[in-house]
Structure formats: structure tokens, C-alpha cells
Design a protein around this motif. Structure first.
Motif, PDB file in Angstrom:
ATOM      1  N   LEU A 279       0.576  -1.290   0.181  1.00  0.00           N
ATOM      2  CA  LEU A 279       0.241   0.473   0.024  1.00  0.00           C
ATOM      3  C   LEU A 279       0.799   1.141  -0.255  1.00  0.00           C
ATOM      4  O   LEU A 279       2.043   0.983   1.607  1.00  0.00           O
ATOM      5  N   ALA A 280       0.955   2.019  -0.879  1.00  0.00           N
ATOM      6  CA  ALA A 280       1.601   2.718  -0.833  1.00  0.00           C
ATOM      7  C   ALA A 280       0.971   4.582  -2.130  1.00  0.00           C
ATOM      8  O   ALA A 280       0.189   4.257  -3.218  1.00  0.00           O
ATOM      9  N   TRP A 281       1.568   5.603  -1.216  1.00  0.00           N
ATOM     10  CA  TRP A 281       0.890   6.473  -1.906  1.00  0.00           C
ATOM     11  C   TRP A 281       1.996   7.105  -2.947  1.00  0.00           C
ATOM     12  O   TRP A 281       2.985   7.501  -2.505  1.00  0.00           O
ATOM     13  N   ARG A 282       1.417   7.428  -4.368  1.00  0.00           N
ATOM     14  CA  ARG A 282       2.861   7.754  -4.999  1.00  0.00           C
ATOM     15  C   ARG A 282       2.546   8.859  -5.399  1.00  0.00           C
ATOM     16  O   ARG A 282       1.538   9.023  -5.815  1.00  0.00           O
ATOM     17  N   THR A 283       3.719   9.611  -5.775  1.00  0.00           N
ATOM     18  CA  THR A 283       3.626  11.011  -6.727  1.00  0.00           C
ATOM     19  C   THR A 283       4.593  10.827  -7.826  1.00  0.00           C
ATOM     20  O   THR A 283       5.955  10.966  -7.631  1.00  0.00           O
ATOM     21  N   GLN A 298       0.578  10.872 -17.007  1.00  0.00           N
ATOM     22  CA  GLN A 298       0.070  10.695 -16.242  1.00  0.00           C
ATOM     23  C   GLN A 298       1.133  11.241 -14.698  1.00  0.00           C
ATOM     24  O   GLN A 298       1.434  10.315 -13.703  1.00  0.00           O
ATOM     25  N   LEU A 299       1.606  12.552 -14.652  1.00  0.00           N
ATOM     26  CA  LEU A 299       1.691  13.218 -13.406  1.00  0.00           C
ATOM     27  C   LEU A 299       0.958  13.093 -12.111  1.00  0.00           C
ATOM     28  O   LEU A 299      -0.385  13.212 -12.998  1.00  0.00           O
ATOM     29  N   GLY A 300       1.585  13.542 -11.203  1.00  0.00           N
ATOM     30  CA  GLY A 300      -0.051  13.273 -10.487  1.00  0.00           C
ATOM     31  C   GLY A 300       0.297  12.428  -9.087  1.00  0.00           C
ATOM     32  O   GLY A 300       1.133  11.810  -9.064  1.00  0.00           O
ATOM     33  N   HIS A 301      -0.509  12.428  -8.439  1.00  0.00           N
ATOM     34  CA  HIS A 301      -0.783  11.988  -7.034  1.00  0.00           C
ATOM     35  C   HIS A 301      -1.833  10.359  -7.608  1.00  0.00           C
ATOM     36  O   HIS A 301      -2.605  10.455  -8.367  1.00  0.00           O
ATOM     37  N   ASN A 302      -1.138   9.731  -6.921  1.00  0.00           N
ATOM     38  CA  ASN A 302      -2.420   7.803  -7.216  1.00  0.00           C
ATOM     39  C   ASN A 302      -1.988   7.078  -6.137  1.00  0.00           C
ATOM     40  O   ASN A 302      -1.028   7.347  -5.350  1.00  0.00           O
ATOM     41  N   LEU A 303      -2.729   5.985  -5.789  1.00  0.00           N
ATOM     42  CA  LEU A 303      -2.560   4.994  -4.488  1.00  0.00           C
ATOM     43  C   LEU A 303      -2.275   3.116  -5.572  1.00  0.00           C
ATOM     44  O   LEU A 303      -3.033   3.562  -6.657  1.00  0.00           O
ATOM     45  N   LEU A 304      -1.454   2.833  -4.738  1.00  0.00           N
ATOM     46  CA  LEU A 304      -0.672   1.529  -5.249  1.00  0.00           C
ATOM     47  C   LEU A 304      -0.906   0.872  -4.069  1.00  0.00           C
ATOM     48  O   LEU A 304      -0.640   0.726  -2.677  1.00  0.00           O
ATOM     49  N   SER A 305      -2.384   0.099  -4.380  1.00  0.00           N
ATOM     50  CA  SER A 305      -2.942  -0.990  -3.425  1.00  0.00           C
ATOM     51  C   SER A 305      -2.610  -2.727  -4.299  1.00  0.00           C
ATOM     52  O   SER A 305      -3.874  -2.542  -4.838  1.00  0.00           O
ATOM     53  N   ARG A 342      -7.989   7.087  -7.338  1.00  0.00           N
ATOM     54  CA  ARG A 342      -7.000   7.372  -7.582  1.00  0.00           C
ATOM     55  C   ARG A 342      -5.911   6.278  -8.018  1.00  0.00           C
ATOM     56  O   ARG A 342      -5.149   6.124  -7.840  1.00  0.00           O
ATOM     57  N   SER A 343      -7.293   5.223  -7.140  1.00  0.00           N
ATOM     58  CA  SER A 343      -6.228   3.074  -7.450  1.00  0.00           C
ATOM     59  C   SER A 343      -5.965   2.990  -8.365  1.00  0.00           C
ATOM     60  O   SER A 343      -6.489   3.093 -10.001  1.00  0.00           O
ATOM     61  N   LEU A 344      -4.383   2.576  -9.256  1.00  0.00           N
ATOM     62  CA  LEU A 344      -3.659   2.054  -9.887  1.00  0.00           C
ATOM     63  C   LEU A 344      -4.134   0.203  -9.969  1.00  0.00           C
ATOM     64  O   LEU A 344      -4.104  -0.408  -9.227  1.00  0.00           O
ATOM     65  N   ARG A 345      -5.308   0.174 -11.310  1.00  0.00           N
ATOM     66  CA  ARG A 345      -5.883  -1.064 -11.534  1.00  0.00           C
ATOM     67  C   ARG A 345      -4.816  -1.692 -12.460  1.00  0.00           C
ATOM     68  O   ARG A 345      -5.295  -1.213 -13.765  1.00  0.00           O
ATOM     69  N   PHE A 346      -4.188  -2.716 -12.338  1.00  0.00           N
ATOM     70  CA  PHE A 346      -3.640  -3.553 -13.176  1.00  0.00           C
ATOM     71  C   PHE A 346      -3.520  -4.852 -12.859  1.00  0.00           C
ATOM     72  O   PHE A 346      -2.860  -5.080 -11.464  1.00  0.00           O
TER      73      PHE A 346
END
Length: 543
Positions: A279-283, A298-305, A342-346
Motif C-alpha cells: 500500500l503506497a501513496w505515489r507522486t 500520468q504526472l500527479g498523485h495515485n494510490l497503489l494497493s 486514484r487507485s491503480l488497476r492493473f
């Protein structure tokens, strides 16, 4: 199979078992193939010396001859010889009566008991000896004991055919330690040079606490702190937790900087399987303001879970210089486990297969390897969306492919993020700006293959130091699949655009890393690829 009643009693006859004066049956002190009488003489001499000390005399006409004592130990020796002989011919039945733990003043009993569960299933003396060695190794692997001694003793006289296992531990006298080395962090996904401090067994649960500062070969920096718990709430596997601050500078290659603050949890881990949650907050930022259009999107904030499962099977005799065996690694990562926009779905899948064949001369061996990976977004309209930039595959770097087990990572002769899909950088009104610069965007599909022939040099000093030579060849490619690009994909196009190189070099192994001094010749590259024919110096750690 022998009856339980026929197992020799290791307690001296006509005496009750005394926990302070037991006749030990130690797995570390018995050699099943040693049938001489040296041990018998040593035991008898010690007993006679004790008798002399107790009577305060060293001999005399009135000193009683220890015929009964000699007979007793001779009988015990015969029993032991008989037991060892029977163990050579077949299983000797035995049951565990009790496991006695001594010496743990701080460590909880259940931490040690959890590592001794294998003793509960033994049914013969041979299995007991093997299980005792396993327990010894497991306890030493906890890193909280200076020494571990396991002694096997006979059970109560009224329960023939039983044995007691006595485990004596000495807890570490130096719980605080520091070290510098080369490692591979799951969070950074790269090899790093790391300095760390570790404190052992702080609360008596076998817990290992550490803090580290790391710098990676791929321009990454990381500050982290973590804890390792060998047993947590009855779980059968260790649990790890790690908080980290990660910074990676990709301005030179892709015109962005990455900052991550997060928590990594190791939920399950054994010899072949591992499950981790991240779980990470990425910039992502672009201080240069020259990034290409694809990067700016893709610049900015996103959430990795994400949840990641790794299967690893490694039967090679060495990870730094494999000369025989094979290895296979497969990892599956699913991102987007929280309901946030903002969660990255992959979905990301990687595999790596290695095989080493000994050639029988000059310690020579031929290593083959093939690896691949694919990443794809999921969710509404996934086919038209780009994949997350940090999750893509970037090939190239100053790492030896021989040591990089885990997925497609690098090729000899190609620099970090040295090839793959590119896009022109943004043009600015600056005389110092490079108008022809490009951003390397990475790809959604990557494949690599390698062949490496290693062999000793005909010089004794080199062989003693482990220094050897190798000849190698490698090829690989990375391409884009998202945003409908998969419609233009074909295996023929992938093969035709493969990058490749060959070379020869000298390998210098150390306790921290593997250093290669290579000469690489680029067989195939394209216009914007960052590769060169010439001398290369690489540093690699085992993954």
C-alpha cells in the motif's frame, strides 16, 4: 522393524533419571561409523578421576577397584554399539516422550516449540536424528541465539522405547548489530547497496527490528524500517512489515521523478511461495517541464494497493555462478484493491526460467535463460487506457543478467532504460535544451533470452579466488500493447525488432556482489537506443 521394548535404555541401570546428571545422546557428538574404543576409555577415565577427587586420594592399596563401574559403562557401550549397528541395518523404533527447553530467559517458549513440531512425527531413531538436525538449523535461522545444542536422552524407565529431546539455547549477548551489503528489495525492485541496523528479540517473540538506508544502481534511494516475526497469532509462516520512503530519479531517461511512501506486508512465505501486500501513496513530478505528452498525462498523485504472489523454485548450486541445476520464478501482481478513483488497476505477470549445464572441463558450465512479462490495466474501458508508467517494463542497466532472476530486466551492453518505445520530449524556449531528446516510455510486454558460458582460467591464483571468464550472448525486446496497440502486435514484428549483443569478460566474485569486466559488441539496435560497443563494468547481487 524392532519392537519399542528393544530400544536400549540410555540411563544407567538401577538408577533413576537425574536431569542434572544425564547420559547424553547428542546428535553433534556421535559418529555412527566410529566403532573404536576411544570414547569408552575417555568416559572411564573421567569417572575414575571424579572418584579420586571425591576420596581425596590418587591411589593406594586400600582404593577399591571400580569393577562395577567399568562393567556398567562397558554394558552401556555395548548397548550403544548395538544401537548404531541396528540403525545401519534398518529403522529402530522410538517415540518422543518430552521436549525439554533450557536457557531461554527472554525468548517465549512457544517460539522455540513452534520450530520443534517436526519432532512430533518421528517414529524411528534415524528420523529422530534427522529431525533434530532440522530443528537445530531452524533455531539458528531465527538469529536470536548464539548457540543451540540438542541432546537426546532416554525416556522414563517405565516407558521403554521412548526418548527425551533436550534443547539448550544461549540467547544472543549482542542484540544490536549493523552491516553494509548488496541486497534486493521487493519495494524498489532493484539491487541496492544498503547500510542497516538490526535489533534482535526486543520483546522475546523472536522479533527482528531493522532500519536501513539504501542506494540503488538505478538511481533509487530508500529509507525504511521493518519488523520480522517468525510466529504471529498462530500463523504457520513468518510475517514481515516494512514502512518505507522511496525516491527514484528518472529525469534523464523518462523526464519524471517518483516519490513513494508506503507499507509492505509479507503475509505468507515458505520455501517456494510468497504473498505480499503493498500500500503506497505515489507522486510523479517533472521538475524539468520537458516531459513528453505520454509522461505528462500520468504526472500527479495515485494510490497503489496491490497483492503479489510469487512462486520460486531454485535448484541451482549457486546464484552467483551457477554450474548445474535449474530455477523457475513466476510472479502475479494484482493492483487496484481499494475503491478509490486514484487507485491503480492493473494485472502484471512475470516469469523467469534458468538452466545450467556442466561441461566437465575447467569447471565450465553453460547457462540458458528466458524471461517474459506482461502488464495490462483492468476496469471500465481498460483497452483504451494506458498502463501505469512505473509498472511498465524497462530493459537495460548495469546489472548482470546471470544474477537477475525474477523477470525481464536487462541486456548486456544496453544502458538503464536503454531501449523500447519512445516519444519526443516537449520543446521549450531554452537554448540549453536538447531538441532531439526523447522519453523512454517502457512497454507492456517484454521478453529476454541469454546464454552464458563460464569457465576457469588456467592460473591457480585466479581459481583460488573464484575469478573466472565467461562468453555471453543475449537478446530482448519490449513493446506496447495498451491503448489499442495490441491490434498491431505480431510475433514476427517482435522478433524482427529484437535487440541483441555478444561479448566476453572477466568475473570477480566478492562477499557482497559479483563484478564483471566485460567487452560487449552490439549486434542490433535502433536509432534512439542507448547502447555501445566497448568495455563495461557491472555490479550485481544475487536475487
Amino acid at each position: 522393524m524392532s519392537n519399542l521394548d528393544s530400544v536400549p535404555d540410555l540411563t544407567p541401570p538401577n538408577s533413576k533419571p537425574d536431569p542434572e546428571h544425564q547420559t547424553p545422546f547428542s546428535t553433534n557428538e556421535i559418529d555412527e561409523e566410529d566403532d573404536d574404543g576411544d570414547d569408552e576409555n575417555d568416559v572411564e577415565d573421567d569417572e575414575e578421576d571424579e572418584d579420586e577427587d571425591e576420596n581425596g586420594v590418587s591411589g593406594g592399596p586400600n582404593r577399591p577397584k571400580p569393577h562395577s563401574r567399568e562393567a556398567r559403562f562397558r554394558s552401556e557401550k555395548l548397548k550403544m554399539d548395538s544401537l548404531l549397528q541396528r540403525m545401519k541395518t534398518g529403522p529402530v523404533s522410538v517415540r518422543i516422550h518430552d521436549v525439554i527447553i533450557k536457557g531461554n530467559t527472554k525468548t517465549k517458549d512457544h517460539i522455540i516449540e513452534a520450530e520443534t513440531e517436526v519432532l512430533n512425527n518421528v517414529g524411528s531413531m534415524q528420523e529422530l536424528l534427522k529431525a533434530s538436525q532440522i530443528v537445530n538449523l531452524r533455531l539458528q535461522a531465527l538469529e536470536i541465539f548464539d548457540s543451540v545444542k540438542i541432546t537426546l536422552d532416554s525416556g522414563p524407565p517405565e516407558l521403554p522405547g521412548t526418548a527425551n529431546v533436550i534443547i539448550e539455547v544461549v540467547e544472543t549477548t549482542r542484540p544490536l548489530s549493523g552491516q553494509i551489503g548488496a541486497y534486493t528489495k521487493a519495494e524498489a525492485r532493484s539491487s541496492t547497496v544498503e547500510g542497516s541496523l538490526k535489533y534482535k528479540n526486543l520483546f522475546g517473540y523472536g522479533d527482528l527490528w531493522d532500519g536501513s538506508l539504501a542506494y540503488g544502481y538505478d538511481h533509487s534511494a530508500e529509507l525504511s524500517a521493518g519488523v520480522f516475526l517468525p510466529r504471529f497469532k498462530g500463523l504457520v509462516t513468518p510475517v514481515t512489515a516494512r514502512a518505507y520512503l522511496l525516491s527514484q530519479d528518472w529525469l534523464t531517461f523518462s523526464s519524471y521523478k517518483e516519490r513513494s511512501m508506503g507499507l509492505s506486508l509479507g503475509l505468507f512465505s515458505n520455501q517456494h511461495h510468497e504473498v505480499t501486500y503493498n500500500l503506497a501513496w505515489r507522486t510523479l513530478t517533472d521538475p524539468s517541464q520537458m516531459s513528453s505528452r505520454s509522461v505528462r498525462r500520468q504526472l500527479g498523485h495515485n494510490l497503489l494497493s496491490s497483492l503479489k504472489y510469487t512462486f520460486k523454485f531454485d535448484r541451482r548450486n549457486s546464484s552467483m555462478r551457477p554450474t548445474r541445476g535449474y530455477a523457475f520464478v513466476s510472479s502475479t501482481q494484482l493492483g487496484g484493491l481499494v475503491p478509490d478513483s486514484r487507485s491503480l488497476r492493473f494485472l502484471r505477470q512475470e516469469f523467469d526460467l534458468r538452466y545450467a549445464v556442466p561441461l566437465g572441463f575447467y569447471h565450465a558450465a553453460l547457462n540458458f535463460g528466458v524471461s517474459g512479462g506482461v502488464v495490462f490495466p483492468w476496469g471500465n474501458g481498460f483497452s483504451s487506457k494506458p498502463s501505469s508508467l512505473p509498472e511498465r517494463f524497462f530493459l537495460g542497466g548495469n546489472i548482470s543478467p546471470v544474477c537477475a532472476l525474477g523477470g525481464p530486466t536487462t541486456l548486456w551492453g544496453f544502458k538503464t532504460r536503454g531501449f523500447g518505445p519512445t516519444e519526443p520530449k516537449r520543446r521549450v524556449n531554452n537554448e540549453n535544451a536538447n531538441p532531439s531528446g526523447v522519453d523512454f516510455l517502457g512497454g507492456d510486454l517484454a521478453v529476454t533470452a541469454l546464454a552464458d558460458l563460464s569457465f576457469d582460467l588456467p592460473f591457480r591464483w585466479f581459481r583460488e579466488k573464484g575469478i573466472h571468464a565467461h562468453v555471453f550472448a543475449c537478446a530482448g525486446n519490449v513493446t506496447k500493447l495498451t491503448e489499442f496497440e495490441y491490434r498491431n502486435f505480431s510475433v514476427q514484428k517482435l522478433v524482427e525488432s529484437l535487440r541483441s549483443s555478444v561479448g566476453v569478460g572477466l568475473v570477480v566474485p566478492t562477499s557482497l556482489f559479483r563484478m564483471e569486466i566485460n567487452y560487449c559488441y552490439i549486434l542490433k539496435k535502433f536509432n534512439h537506443d542507448r547502447a555501445k560497443t566497448g568495455a563495461w563494468l557491472t555490479f550485481s547481487s544475487a536475487t
